[in-house]
Design an enzyme around this catalytic site. Structure first.
Site, PDB file in Angstrom:
ATOM      1  N   ARG A 161     -52.477  29.399  11.498  1.00 25.07           N
ATOM      2  CA  ARG A 161     -53.918  29.133  11.582  1.00 25.07           C
ATOM      3  C   ARG A 161     -54.492  29.834  12.805  1.00 25.07           C
ATOM      4  O   ARG A 161     -54.772  29.215  13.835  1.00 25.07           O
ATOM      5  CB  ARG A 161     -54.175  27.632  11.588  1.00 25.07           C
ATOM      6  CG  ARG A 161     -53.916  27.049  10.202  1.00 25.07           C
ATOM      7  CD  ARG A 161     -54.358  25.623  10.051  1.00 25.07           C
ATOM      8  NE  ARG A 161     -54.565  25.311   8.636  1.00 25.07           N
ATOM      9  CZ  ARG A 161     -54.783  24.093   8.175  1.00 25.07           C
ATOM     10  NH1 ARG A 161     -54.831  23.072   8.996  1.00 25.07           N
ATOM     11  NH2 ARG A 161     -54.967  23.886   6.891  1.00 25.07           N
ATOM     12  N   GLN A 196     -57.610  33.620   8.808  1.00 25.13           N
ATOM     13  CA  GLN A 196     -58.464  32.615   8.158  1.00 25.13           C
ATOM     14  C   GLN A 196     -58.718  32.945   6.690  1.00 25.13           C
ATOM     15  O   GLN A 196     -58.722  32.059   5.839  1.00 25.13           O
ATOM     16  CB  GLN A 196     -59.800  32.496   8.897  1.00 25.13           C
ATOM     17  CG  GLN A 196     -59.698  31.702  10.192  1.00 25.13           C
ATOM     18  CD  GLN A 196     -61.040  31.557  10.878  1.00 25.13           C
ATOM     19  OE1 GLN A 196     -61.935  32.380  10.705  1.00 25.13           O
ATOM     20  NE2 GLN A 196     -61.182  30.518  11.672  1.00 25.13           N
ATOM     21  N   ASP A 230     -55.830  31.743   4.360  1.00 27.98           N
ATOM     22  CA  ASP A 230     -55.423  30.337   4.465  1.00 27.98           C
ATOM     23  C   ASP A 230     -55.553  29.615   3.126  1.00 27.98           C
ATOM     24  O   ASP A 230     -56.599  29.045   2.802  1.00 27.98           O
ATOM     25  CB  ASP A 230     -56.274  29.659   5.546  1.00 27.98           C
ATOM     26  CG  ASP A 230     -55.830  28.242   5.856  1.00 27.98           C
ATOM     27  OD1 ASP A 230     -54.954  27.719   5.137  1.00 27.98           O
ATOM     28  OD2 ASP A 230     -56.352  27.653   6.826  1.00 27.98           O
ATOM     29  N   SER A 262     -56.370  25.742   3.207  1.00 31.71           N
ATOM     30  CA  SER A 262     -57.780  25.394   3.401  1.00 31.71           C
ATOM     31  C   SER A 262     -58.605  25.689   2.154  1.00 31.71           C
ATOM     32  O   SER A 262     -59.437  24.876   1.743  1.00 31.71           O
ATOM     33  CB  SER A 262     -58.349  26.151   4.604  1.00 31.71           C
ATOM     34  OG  SER A 262     -57.780  25.674   5.800  1.00 31.71           O
ATOM     35  N   TYR A 276     -52.830  19.721  13.480  1.00 30.12           N
ATOM     36  CA  TYR A 276     -52.420  18.726  12.482  1.00 30.12           C
ATOM     37  C   TYR A 276     -52.339  17.343  13.122  1.00 30.12           C
ATOM     38  O   TYR A 276     -52.240  17.199  14.338  1.00 30.12           O
ATOM     39  CB  TYR A 276     -51.049  19.086  11.891  1.00 30.12           C
ATOM     40  CG  TYR A 276     -51.045  20.327  11.055  1.00 30.12           C
ATOM     41  CD1 TYR A 276     -51.547  20.312   9.753  1.00 30.12           C
ATOM     42  CD2 TYR A 276     -50.542  21.521  11.547  1.00 30.12           C
ATOM     43  CE1 TYR A 276     -51.544  21.455   8.969  1.00 30.12           C
ATOM     44  CE2 TYR A 276     -50.541  22.681  10.773  1.00 30.12           C
ATOM     45  CZ  TYR A 276     -51.037  22.629   9.477  1.00 30.12           C
ATOM     46  OH  TYR A 276     -51.038  23.764   8.715  1.00 30.12           O
TER      47      TYR A 276
END
Length: 379
Positions: free
Chosen positions: A122, A127, A130, A133, A230
């Site tokens: 991450r 991005q 990902d 996500s 996390y």
């Protein structure tokens, strides 16, 4: 540089690993792209749409993957699919390796270089790659839609001449990507929304979306986040205090959506049968962690169960319930990652095995399991 896009073998998988947009881009990089016949049908993409952007349609898995240098997939390849691939091929997919070590070894034995997209770091440059996500975002949205389908009342408050319909009360447990999208969706539908999370940073995010934050905010709570963003595993004492607060809150809710998952571990149990017994009959819970054991006691994978008069929705592959949208995002994640391994000048495949994106995601290479979380210990 040959790239294969096979049809997913899992009967319940609606997603596809490439769209006409991503195929067009890969063809522009000099790739020959072979898409298996019918691969995009469940995501509303016809073979003709792939052909229109330069892809070739493969008649079967062997014809599609047999000569491919790269195989793009949604799910980890099974034994039959591995047999169809040539030795040295790169396979990029969500591999779900935890608890499936034998399958990871099978990929090593087949001689493929397997990349687990869910291990993408991450960081800013990754991005766009990902997958966790992109798919969780859609799962959060769909969870609210699924809840509304099971809930036999309206979400928004409605004031009419015949009387007032009260707004639904929705509680989101876990304010990660899925949870935040669930909050936003429930708010758009007019619900009164509350949410909880063990990460302190989540409070501001929850409140920025117009929901109220519910948590035991003690010293342990203030430290409850890993460097990677996390949630940490909490102490038994904290879990007890949080459970008491949540139990009292859940009893007043119409809809509860649970989203809590810790990578590589079974889903934490958030809602017990005692809590369910205190909820109003007709209330609805949606358990987005059901594939990892579930956050809700009594949740059944792939089914809508009823416990103490409360519906527990346990749909599998929730992003796949809106396959067309999920595929569009997932395919972009994969193509963006693959692009980092293509030499644009020579139009050839040229992975940099020292790139942090590669080292973080590669599971198997040269006949060995190489990821440190799964590689056998050296004697």
């Amino acid at each position: 540089m040959k790239i294969a896009v096979p049809r997913e073998s899992d009967a319940g998988e609606t997603r596809v690993s490439a769209t006409p947009d991503t195929v067009k881009k890969l063809v522009g990089f000099g790739a020959t792209v072979i898409v298996e016949k019918g691969a995009g049908t469940k995501s509303r993409i016809l073979d003709e749409e792939y052909e229109a952007v330069g892809a070739t349609i493969g008649a079967d898995p062997a014809a599609t993957m047999g000569e491919a240098d790269v195989v793009l997939k949604v799910r980890r390849p099974n034994a039959d699919e591995l047999k169809a691939m040539k030795k040295g091929a790169m396979v990029i997919a969500t591999m779900d390796p935890y608890g499936n070590e034998a399958e990871v070894k099978a990929m090593a034995d087949a001689g493929v270089s397997a990349f687990a997209m869910e291990f993408m770091p991450r960081i800013t440059r990754a991005q766009v790659m990902d997958v966790l996500s992109s798919q969780a975002n859609l799962a959060g949205y769909q969870a609210v839609i699924d809840a509304s389908a099971e809930y036999d009342r309206a979400f928004p408050m409605m004031m009419t001449a015949a009387g007032t319909v009260p707004a639904a009360r929705v509680f989101i447990m876990g304010a990660g990507v899925a949870g935040l999208q669930a909050i936003a969706t429930a708010r758009r539908l007019g619900a009164v929304v509350t949410a909880t999370d063990v990460r302190p940073a989540a409070k501001e995010q929850v409140e920025s979306l117009g929901a109220k934050f519910i948590a035991v905010e003690d010293e342990e709570f203030k430290q409850a986040e890993t460097a990677g963003g996390y949630a940490k595993e909490m102490s038994d004492d904290y879990k007890k205090k949080q459970a008491e607060l949540v139990a009292a809150h859940i009893a007043k809710q119409d809809i509860v959506i649970t989203t809590a998952l810790i990578p590589g571990r079974p889903a934490p149990r958030l809602v017990t049968k005692d809590m369910l017994a205190n909820m109003k009959p007709g209330s609805v819970l949606v358990d987005l962690a059901v594939e990892r054991g579930g956050n809700v006691e009594g949740a059944k994978p792939g089914k809508v169960a009823t416990v103490s008069g409360v519906k527990i929705v346990g749909h599998l592959n929730v992003p796949g319930r809106i396959g067309a949208s999920a595929s569009a995002l997932y395919a972009k994640n994969l193509s963006a990652f693959l692009e980092t391994m293509i030499d644009k000048e020579s139009k050839t495949l040229a992975p940099n095995w020292d790139d942090e994106l590669v080292t973080a995601t590669v599971l198997t290479r040269d006949g060995k399991v190489v990821h440190p979380a799964f590689a056998p210990a050296e004697s």
